[in-house]
Design an enzyme around this catalytic site. Structure first.
Site, short mmCIF file in Angstrom:
data_model
loop_
_atom_site.label_atom_id
_atom_site.label_comp_id
_atom_site.label_asym_id
_atom_site.label_seq_id
_atom_site.Cartn_x
_atom_site.Cartn_y
_atom_site.Cartn_z
CD GLU A 165 92.17 28.07 41.89
OE1 GLU A 165 92.27 26.90 42.26
OE2 GLU A 165 93.09 28.90 41.99
CG ASN A 208 89.55 34.80 42.15
OD1 ASN A 208 89.88 35.79 41.51
ND2 ASN A 208 90.39 34.15 42.95
#
Ligand code: XIL
Length: 678
Positions: A165, A208
């Site tokens: 993130e 991710n």
């Protein structure tokens, strides 16, 4: 295989072949063959070489309903919180792994794969990191954290979320503010990936994020530009994780496009944290189908098991309800992967009310193959006059095939090593003779290679008259192998009593989570098995028993034993000599390495691999399908193979060649399964 002086075996082969197979199974009952339907998420995903995982919380491992579903349905596990920074390094330099270890060890013990989540993330980050203002300090702290955590699980994690993130929501397409970006600049992501690659070169390194599923979103584009830039500059990155926390509408229409576009950059994609508000079956099916349609979408993880386990529990977003029953989204998911939902439990012991099938056997009962031509031929040099290259063992590791084989010729037996990135380059790879390493000269043959994860060492197992091994920290360094050591002080008594005029050959090691087993053959109809514990390996092999027996030529030599990915099945292959005098492979399966073996494709008319179920591109360069190795799904001591599209590297021979067995012109070729239904 192939001790010296085995003249005549290939001709004297007709006797006893038609005799019924009798398998000796000490201490175990022979049950009916396993159900061959893939009726669970993990087994069905494995049919296409994918995994189906769940996020797991250490605190729930005492809940039998929870673990019942976990073990029945899932073949990959992500720690929901236990590997995050606040859990693993709550204060500087003091690491705590007990809860993460609990999850990792439990998964490993059950043959489930592990995803690592996550190393560098602005959230669930302890305050002491957040308050660092000095770049050198923060860089050191970040690198140390990555290295220490990855080292702890080195060789055991298939994919790591290295950075989580890092991009901002909204229209900027830029990285979000965080201590890492603010103190180190956006280059922190590259730094983290480089550190991660050195820490565990075998793990796939993933970026991710959430809200990167819709192709046209600025955030998706920002991540895409970063991955493209990394690939173009050689920054190590292997995959993009799309979290897939969806609203009730499910994935955006462009989801598959997004997956394909990332994959086209040369990375895998994985759906890493799937949950969908209210779990509409169609939304789940669409998500799963998008992954199935993209070859490099290698697996799916749902973010929890039952709705009550979810971080979004108010939205009931998962596949199982609060009591652990399958929801409609479960059947939609299984069906989208090509599986068959079932309503009848098929095995006693299936948890009540689960509507569960077994963790089904994924291998078919019949095989068809196409063969390559000759891919690898011997390369003689000034000191090696070689007639044949044979007995190959192979692993794929760090983007390369690493092949070890025996060579034989007038100068005796030796081991050789070569590596290459794809089969088209196999023929031009350099051959490194291992008699130049500490392995030394003398009779060494029939190698088997694997990475022993608990010791972080590569093992080469081979025959010297005894069962021997060498180790090496770096598989790609042919000079790094240690001098031979023996597994046994001498030939076990049971082998002495049964070997007759055969030879003790083809040592093979495979481990489950608790034990390692050493199989060997005697060219006299017996397959032997010894065992030790994972902790004691390579020492302590005892309790040698006859694991299987048949007539001499029906169970001759060159046995391989593998774990089938995503199922509870093991596969045994043994080389036989057919009624035509030619070599071929028979196959058996078992639920346990120490268990009984049930015939799979084991006859001349329904063989595992024999000239009669292999097609050749242009004329058969061989009629023998002899000693070789399956292309594995991994590289560690569990010897896991995919359930689908099998490939087998084997030795073959010009059909008109004859004469001295040790001077036969063996060559290597590759079989690819053509009747895989997945
Ligand atoms: C969540 C966990 O599920 C919760 O238990 C925890 O309180 C917060 O984190 N993106 C991620 C995951 O990468 O780590 C998050 O997991 C969900 C969002």
């Amino acid at each position: 295989m192939n001790l010296l002086k085995r003249l005549g075996c290939r001709r004297a082969s007709v006797l006893g072949l038609l005799a019924a197979t009798v398998l000796v199974t000490p201490g175990t009952a022979t049950g009916a063959p396993d159900d061959v339907r893939a009726g669970t998420l993990g087994a069905q995903a494995a049919q296409s070489g994918r995994y189906f995982g769940a996020a797991v919380a250490a605190g729930k491992l005492g809940d039998g309903t929870y673990t019942g579903i976990l073990d029945r349905e899932f073949n990959s596990v992500t720690a929901e919180n236990e590997m995050k920074w606040d859990a693993t390094e709550p204060s500087r330099g003091s690491f705590t792994f007990s809860r993460a270890d609990q999850i990792a060890q439990r998964a490993q013990a059950r043959g489930q794969r592990l995803r690592g989540h996550t190393l560098v993330w602005h959230s669930q980050l302890p305050g002491w990191v957040n308050s660092i203002r000095d770049a050198n300090t923060l860089r050191g702290v970040m690198n140390n954290h990555i290295t220490t955590v990855m080292n702890r699980y080195k060789g055991r994690i298939h994919s790591w979320d290295v950075v989580n993130e890092a991009f901002a929501d909204g229209g900027s397409g830029q990285m979000r503010g965080s201590v890492f970006r603010d103190v180190l600049g956006t280059g922190f992501v590259e730094q983290a990936f480089r550190t991660a690659r050195s820490a565990d070169p075998a793990a796939k390194l993933c970026y991710n994020d959430y809200n990167i599923e819709n192709w046209s979103d600025a955030k998706t584009q920002g991540v895409y530009r970063m991955v493209r830039d990394f690939k173009s500059r050689g920054v190590p990155i292997d995959c993009v994780g799309l979290q897939a926390h969806f609203g009730a509408g499910g994935p955006p229409g462009s989801f598959q496009t997004t997956l394909s576009n990332f994959a086209a950059l040369g990375v895998d994609v994985q759906i890493t944290e799937l949950d969908i508000a209210q779990a509409p079956p169609t939304a789940y099916a669409n998500t799963v189908r998008a992954c199935m349609n993209v070859a490099r979408c290698t697996g799916i993880t749902v973010w929890g098991i039952r709705d009550s386990d979810s971080w979004r529990s108010g939205e009931n977003p998962l596949l199982f309800d609060r009591s652990g029953n399958k929801k409609p989204a479960y059947n939609a998911t299984l069906t989208a992967m090509g599986g068959t939902p079932t309503t009848t439990p098929t095995r006693s012991g299936t948890p009540a009310g689960s509507n569960g099938a077994t963790n089904a056997a994924a291998l078919p009962g019949r095989y068809a193959w196409s063969s390559s031509g000759t891919l690898i031929s011997p390369k003689s040099d000034a000191t090696h006059n070689i007639a044949g290259i044979k007995d190959p063992t192979v692993v794929r590791y760090n983007g390369k095939y690493h092949v070890f084989a025996s060579t034989a010729g007038s100068s005796g037996y030796n081991l050789v090593y070569l590596n290459f990135s794809d089969w088209s380059q196999a023929g031009s790879a350099t051959h490194h003779y291992l008699d130049r390493s500490a392995i030394g000269k003398g009779y060494r043959a029939a190698p088997q290679v694997f990475y022993y994860a608990p010791q972080r060492l590569w093992y080469l197992v081979y025959q010297t008259g005894n069962a021997s091994y060498s180790t090496n920290p770096d598989i790609s360094n042919p000079n790094g192998w240690s001098a031979p050591r023996h597994f046994y002080s001498s030939m076990p008594d049971i082998i002495k009593q049964n070997i007759g005029d055969g030879h003790w050959v083809d040592m093979w090691v495979i481990c489950d989570s608790a034990n390692c087993y050493l199989f060997s053959s005697d060219d006299n109809g017996h397959l032997y098995r010894s065992q030790t514990t994972v902790g004691q390996f390579p020492n302590g092999f005892t309790n040698t028993v006859i694991a299987a027996r048949d007539s001499k030529y029906a169970m001759f030599e060159a046995s391989n034993v593998y774990k089938v990915q995503g199922s509870n099945q093991y596969l045994l292959l043994v080389e036989a000599i057919g009624s035509d005098g030619r070599r071929y492979f028979r196959s058996w399966t078992s639920n346990s390495l120490a268990g009984s073996w049930t015939q799979l494709a084991a006859s001349e008319s329904n063989p595992f691999a024999r000239a009669n179920n292999v097609s050749f591109p242009s004329g058969s360069w061989t009629r023998d399908i002899s000693h070789g190795e399956m292309i594995r799904a991994g590289h560690d001591q569990t010897l896991t193979i995919p359930a689908c599209r099998l490939q087998y590297l084997y030795q073959g021979l010009n059909p008109s060649a004859g004469g001295n067995y040790d001077l036969l012109p063996w060559r290597l070729g590759l079989l690819t399964q053509t009747n895989s239904t997945c």
